[in-house]
Design a protein around this motif. Structure first.
Motif, PDB file in Angstrom:
ATOM      1  N   LEU A 196      77.309   7.498   5.956  1.00  0.00           N
ATOM      2  CA  LEU A 196      78.115   7.758   4.549  1.00  0.00           C
ATOM      3  C   LEU A 196      77.270   7.837   3.469  1.00  0.00           C
ATOM      4  CD1 LEU A 196      80.949   5.315   5.486  1.00  0.00           C
ATOM      5  CD2 LEU A 196      81.224   7.971   5.140  1.00  0.00           C
ATOM      6  N   LYS A 197      75.917   7.174   3.569  1.00  0.00           N
ATOM      7  CA  LYS A 197      74.991   7.268   2.675  1.00  0.00           C
ATOM      8  C   LYS A 197      74.172   8.700   2.600  1.00  0.00           C
ATOM      9  CE  LYS A 197      74.088   2.174   2.074  1.00  0.00           C
ATOM     10  NZ  LYS A 197      73.249   1.341   2.263  1.00  0.00           N
ATOM     11  N   GLU A 198      73.993   9.135   3.742  1.00  0.00           N
ATOM     12  CA  GLU A 198      73.607  10.306   3.893  1.00  0.00           C
ATOM     13  C   GLU A 198      74.664  11.439   3.256  1.00  0.00           C
ATOM     14  OE1 GLU A 198      72.895  14.642   5.605  1.00  0.00           O
ATOM     15  OE2 GLU A 198      74.663  13.186   5.766  1.00  0.00           O
ATOM     16  N   ALA A 199      75.950  11.286   3.657  1.00  0.00           N
ATOM     17  CA  ALA A 199      76.729  12.224   3.077  1.00  0.00           C
ATOM     18  C   ALA A 199      76.569  12.159   1.304  1.00  0.00           C
ATOM     19  CB  ALA A 199      78.080  11.807   3.493  1.00  0.00           C
ATOM     20  N   ALA A 200      76.547  11.025   0.920  1.00  0.00           N
ATOM     21  CA  ALA A 200      76.707  10.689  -0.703  1.00  0.00           C
ATOM     22  C   ALA A 200      75.404  11.319  -1.323  1.00  0.00           C
ATOM     23  CB  ALA A 200      76.980   9.168  -0.812  1.00  0.00           C
ATOM     24  N   ARG A 201      74.415  11.620  -0.416  1.00  0.00           N
ATOM     25  CA  ARG A 201      73.017  12.209  -0.948  1.00  0.00           C
ATOM     26  C   ARG A 201      72.361  10.707  -1.449  1.00  0.00           C
ATOM     27  NH1 ARG A 201      73.380  15.220   2.744  1.00  0.00           N
ATOM     28  NH2 ARG A 201      73.445  17.780   2.262  1.00  0.00           N
ATOM     29  N   ASP A 202      72.377   9.772  -0.866  1.00  0.00           N
ATOM     30  CA  ASP A 202      71.502   8.723  -1.179  1.00  0.00           C
ATOM     31  C   ASP A 202      70.027   9.075  -0.858  1.00  0.00           C
ATOM     32  OD1 ASP A 202      71.150   5.555  -1.758  1.00  0.00           O
ATOM     33  OD2 ASP A 202      69.999   5.892   0.204  1.00  0.00           O
ATOM     34  N   ALA A 203      69.167   8.632  -1.979  1.00  0.00           N
ATOM     35  CA  ALA A 203      67.802   9.174  -1.909  1.00  0.00           C
ATOM     36  C   ALA A 203      67.100   8.651  -0.654  1.00  0.00           C
ATOM     37  CB  ALA A 203      67.033   8.538  -2.991  1.00  0.00           C
ATOM     38  N   GLU A 204      67.324   7.566  -0.054  1.00  0.00           N
ATOM     39  CA  GLU A 204      66.774   7.048   1.058  1.00  0.00           C
ATOM     40  C   GLU A 204      67.232   7.680   2.436  1.00  0.00           C
ATOM     41  OE1 GLU A 204      63.943   5.048   1.488  1.00  0.00           O
ATOM     42  OE2 GLU A 204      63.795   5.193  -0.652  1.00  0.00           O
ATOM     43  N   HIS A 205      68.257   8.292   2.342  1.00  0.00           N
ATOM     44  CA  HIS A 205      69.226   8.681   3.505  1.00  0.00           C
ATOM     45  C   HIS A 205      69.284  10.436   3.589  1.00  0.00           C
ATOM     46  CE1 HIS A 205      70.359   4.472   3.566  1.00  0.00           C
ATOM     47  NE2 HIS A 205      70.627   4.628   4.840  1.00  0.00           N
ATOM     48  N   SER A 206      68.557  10.813   2.369  1.00  0.00           N
ATOM     49  CA  SER A 206      68.508  12.486   2.481  1.00  0.00           C
ATOM     50  C   SER A 206      67.305  12.987   2.065  1.00  0.00           C
ATOM     51  CB  SER A 206      69.693  12.686   1.356  1.00  0.00           C
ATOM     52  OG  SER A 206      69.354  12.199   0.334  1.00  0.00           O
TER      53      SER A 206
END
Length: 259
Positions: free
Chosen positions: A33-43
């Motif tokens: 979900l953090k990747e989907a939200a484009r969280d800096a650490e996950h994208s």
């Protein structure tokens, strides 16, 4: 030779922690979900990350809060749910035209594709579908969707995931259950093709010879299993029940295909 465009639809399930026995999955539901939200650490894999466009339901951040709330729920035996319980089904459906080649007609078709996919997903998962978001910051435009079982009312992931649902309904052994998962997922892909992809000129399988060979073999097996079922029904009607305790079962000599 013009390369044919094919559908891409993928499903996976995630827990709140990485299961200890897992050898492949390295992401939790929160990571997805953090990747989907484009969280800096996950994208970090996205050069120019942009916030997703919400097509339906909640934002990824809201779903994270919903999953965190599972700590406040209890099973039928008044126990907390295990951290490694699969609580999120995440999927992706990709539009096969690259972002840098989208023309005005393609953009209109993309909007229709997004609507058709969203409607298909809601038909499949109902109120368990909590979010559909779109990303336009990678090579191909694509949709992410998220499904949460209603744990508070006893719903399980196996009630929703097409492969898990097929496995739960299968009465056979380990191999039969594995084949049931493959059939359930293949049927899900077939339904998506019939209800969405075919209207946009997308092929059910890619041009890859291996993919087409596997799909052709799968279709032959489906036809064979259907014919066997028909023959068993005929046997039940023509052989008197006082002569046998149960009708003989016909079996396929081919192994079940796992896709």
């Amino acid at each position: 030779m013009i390369k044919k465009q094919s559908q891409f639809l993928h499903l996976d399930t995630y827990a709140r922690v990485i299961p200890k026995a897992s050898t492949q999955q390295q992401w939790t539901a929160f990571d997805i979900l953090k990747e989907a939200a484009r969280d800096a650490e996950h994208s970090k894999h996205v050069k120019n990350a942009q916030r997703p466009e919400i097509l339906f339901g909640e934002s990824p951040e809201k779903i994270i809060a919903m999953i965190e709330n599972i700590d406040n729920l209890r099973t039928g035996k008044s126990r907390k749910y295990r951290k490694d319980l699969k609580v999120l089904m995440s999927g992706v459906a990709s539009f096969p035209t690259p972002m840098d080649k989208l023309k005005s007609d393609d953009k209109r078709m993309l909007a229709s594709f997004e609507t058709a996919t969203r409607n298909f997903l809601y038909k499949q998962f109902g109120s368990a579908l909590v979010s559909v978001v779109a990303h336009y910051d990678e090579s191909f435009p694509h949709i992410h969707f998220y499904v949460l079982p209603d744990l508070a009312n006893g719903q399980k992931m196996a009630d929703l995931h097409p492969g898990m649902k097929a496995r739960a309904e299968c009465g056979g052994g380990k191999n039969a259950k594995a084949a049931a998962v493959a059939r359930g997922l293949a049927n899900f892909q077939d339904e998506y093709f019939r209800e969405v992809s075919c209207f946009f000129g997308h092929e059910r399988v890619s041009d890859s010879p291996r993919a087409r060979q596997r799909y052709a073999f799968w279709q032959v097996q489906k036809a064979l299993k259907s014919k066997i079922s028909q023959l068993n029904n005929i046997i039940k009607r023509i052989i008197p029940w006082n002569e046998i305790t149960s009708p003989p079962k016909l079996k396929s000599e081919t192994n079940d295909l796992i896709l």
